[in-house]
Design a protein around this motif. Structure first.
Motif, mmCIF file in Angstrom:
data_model
loop_
_atom_site.group_PDB
_atom_site.id
_atom_site.type_symbol
_atom_site.label_atom_id
_atom_site.label_comp_id
_atom_site.label_asym_id
_atom_site.label_seq_id
_atom_site.Cartn_x
_atom_site.Cartn_y
_atom_site.Cartn_z
ATOM 1 N N ASN A 64 -12.502 68.538 -29.642
ATOM 2 C CA ASN A 64 -13.590 67.700 -30.143
ATOM 3 C C ASN A 64 -13.101 66.366 -30.705
ATOM 4 N N LYS A 65 -11.967 65.920 -30.218
ATOM 5 C CA LYS A 65 -11.333 64.703 -30.756
ATOM 6 C C LYS A 65 -12.295 63.511 -30.789
ATOM 7 N N ASN A 66 -12.958 63.254 -29.692
ATOM 8 C CA ASN A 66 -13.845 62.089 -29.628
ATOM 9 C C ASN A 66 -15.077 62.250 -30.510
ATOM 10 N N LEU A 67 -15.644 63.442 -30.524
ATOM 11 C CA LEU A 67 -16.818 63.683 -31.370
ATOM 12 C C LEU A 67 -16.468 63.588 -32.851
ATOM 13 N N LEU A 68 -15.290 64.072 -33.218
ATOM 14 C CA LEU A 68 -14.858 63.965 -34.611
ATOM 15 C C LEU A 68 -14.654 62.502 -34.995
ATOM 16 N N LYS A 69 -14.108 61.739 -34.079
ATOM 17 C CA LYS A 69 -13.924 60.306 -34.330
ATOM 18 C C LYS A 69 -15.279 59.626 -34.519
ATOM 19 N N GLU A 70 -16.241 59.962 -33.684
ATOM 20 C CA GLU A 70 -17.585 59.389 -33.809
ATOM 21 C C GLU A 70 -18.241 59.799 -35.120
ATOM 22 N N LEU A 71 -18.028 61.036 -35.524
ATOM 23 C CA LEU A 71 -18.588 61.501 -36.791
ATOM 24 C C LEU A 71 -17.994 60.708 -37.951
ATOM 25 N N GLU A 72 -16.683 60.513 -37.937
ATOM 26 C CA GLU A 72 -16.032 59.719 -38.979
ATOM 27 C C GLU A 72 -16.561 58.285 -38.983
#
Length: 104
Positions: A64-72
């Protein structure tokens, strides 16, 4: 969820990030005995992995690297930027929040 349904997509992402951050920090306090003075979701999850060696944490970060980045970014951009979030963005933020709640 109500906020998203009313079209406040940026605030939905902001609240999702805040909820995840607080949930992770509560887990850390309860299980590790401390709360670090950092805010990044990926950084916090990495600290949990460092102390627990729970492979599910690293798998989750990796998958979920990209989704976590978007969440941050939802936290930062909502407070300081001028990005307009879409309904799809808000759904992704809430989805990753739910996944993290199930993990932690």
């Amino acid at each position: 969820m109500l906020i998203m349904n009313e079209g406040y997509y940026d605030i939905s992402c902001f609240y999702a990030e805040q909820a995840v951050q607080i949930r992770i920090k509560a887990y850390m306090l309860r299980n590790l005995g401390f709360i670090p003075r950092i805010h990044g979701i990926r950084d916090l999850l990495s600290i949990i992995y460092k102390y627990t060696r729970d492979e599910r944490i690293m798998e989750f970060i990796s998958e979920n690297k990209n989704l976590l980045k978007e969440l941050e970014e939802g936290y930062t951009e909502t407070r300081y930027g001028s990005i307009d979030y879409t309904e799809e963005d808000a759904k992704e933020c809430l989805n990753i929040m739910e996944k993290l709640f199930n993990l932690i």
